[in-house]
Scaffold this active site. Structure first.
Site: not given
Ligand code: AMP
Length: 195
Positions: A13, A88, A128, A134, A145
């Site tokens: 994404k 999400r 990654r 990260r 996740r």
């Molecule tokens: P991402 O970078 O999108 O993989 O997000 C990393 C982490 O941020 C996720 O595992 C969640 O803990 C939190 N997070 C990101 N976007 C959301 C969302 N829309 N709703 C809830 N938690 C989020």
């Protein structure tokens, strides 16, 4: 154009969003990036979000919706935006629809779903984690996740299918090739793969 990118962590994404954004001249809005910035800056919001992020769980809808509301109200988002990692869950998707309708803005046009096999995404995320450091890209958190994705985020596929907005793509292959298929579908309105 108002786009949602949907798919498991590691499906590509972020990579696709980063290319679509300059192509259409609309910002990519990543709630994950915004949350990581808040954690790094040690803001109150970041401190609240950190535990859930470290555990691979979702941060509260309230915090995330606050970030999104602010992002889409910025002038650069007036012509559209690309959401990466939001919504999400179904509650977030409903709230997004209400936010847009309530402020007289057009609704989401397309939902780009990238489908990638689970073991492939685990391998990508571990790579990654090694490359970018990260902290949530470790095997235990990755598994959480993915479980969160299956239970909370996958139901969005039906939500957006019912709205006639879902475009599903095979997420394996070269970045440019996937991008070309997405652009063709967005511009031609074709449905590339039955969802
Ligand atoms: P991402 O970078 O999108 O993989 O997000 C990393 C982490 O941020 C996720 O595992 C969640 O803990 C939190 N997070 C990101 N976007 C959301 C969302 N829309 N709703 C809830 N938690 C989020």
């Amino acid at each position: 154009m108002r786009i949602v990118l949907l798919g498991a962590p590691g499906c590509g994404k972020g990579t696709q969003g980063a290319q679509l954004s300059p192509k259409y001249g609309i910002p990519r809005i990543s709630t994950g990036d915004a949350l990581r910035a808040a954690v790094t800056a040690r803001t109150a919001l970041g401190l609240q979000a950190k535990a859930a992020m470290d555990a691979g769980q979702l941060v509260s809808d309230e915090i995330v919706i606050g970030l999104v509301d602010e992002s889409i109200s910025r002038p650069e988002a007036a012509r559209g935006f690309i959401f990466d990692g939001f919504p999400r869950n179904v509650a977030q998707a409903r709230t997004l629809d209400e936010l847009l309708a309530g402020s007289g803005r057009p609704p989401i046009d397309h939902v780009v779903h990238l489908q990638v096999d689970e073991e492939e995404v685990v391998a990508r995320l571990l790579a990654r984690g090694r490359a970018e450091g990260r902290s949530d890209d470790n095997e235990e958190t990755i598994r959480s996740r993915l479980a969160v994705y299956r239970s909370h985020t996958q139901p969005l596929l039906d939500y957006y299918l019912a709205q006639g907005k879902l475009l599903t793509f095979e997420g394996r292959g070269g970045v440019a090739e996937i991008q070309a298929r997405i652009v063709a579908a967005l511009e031609g309105g074709r449905r590339p793969l039955a969802a």
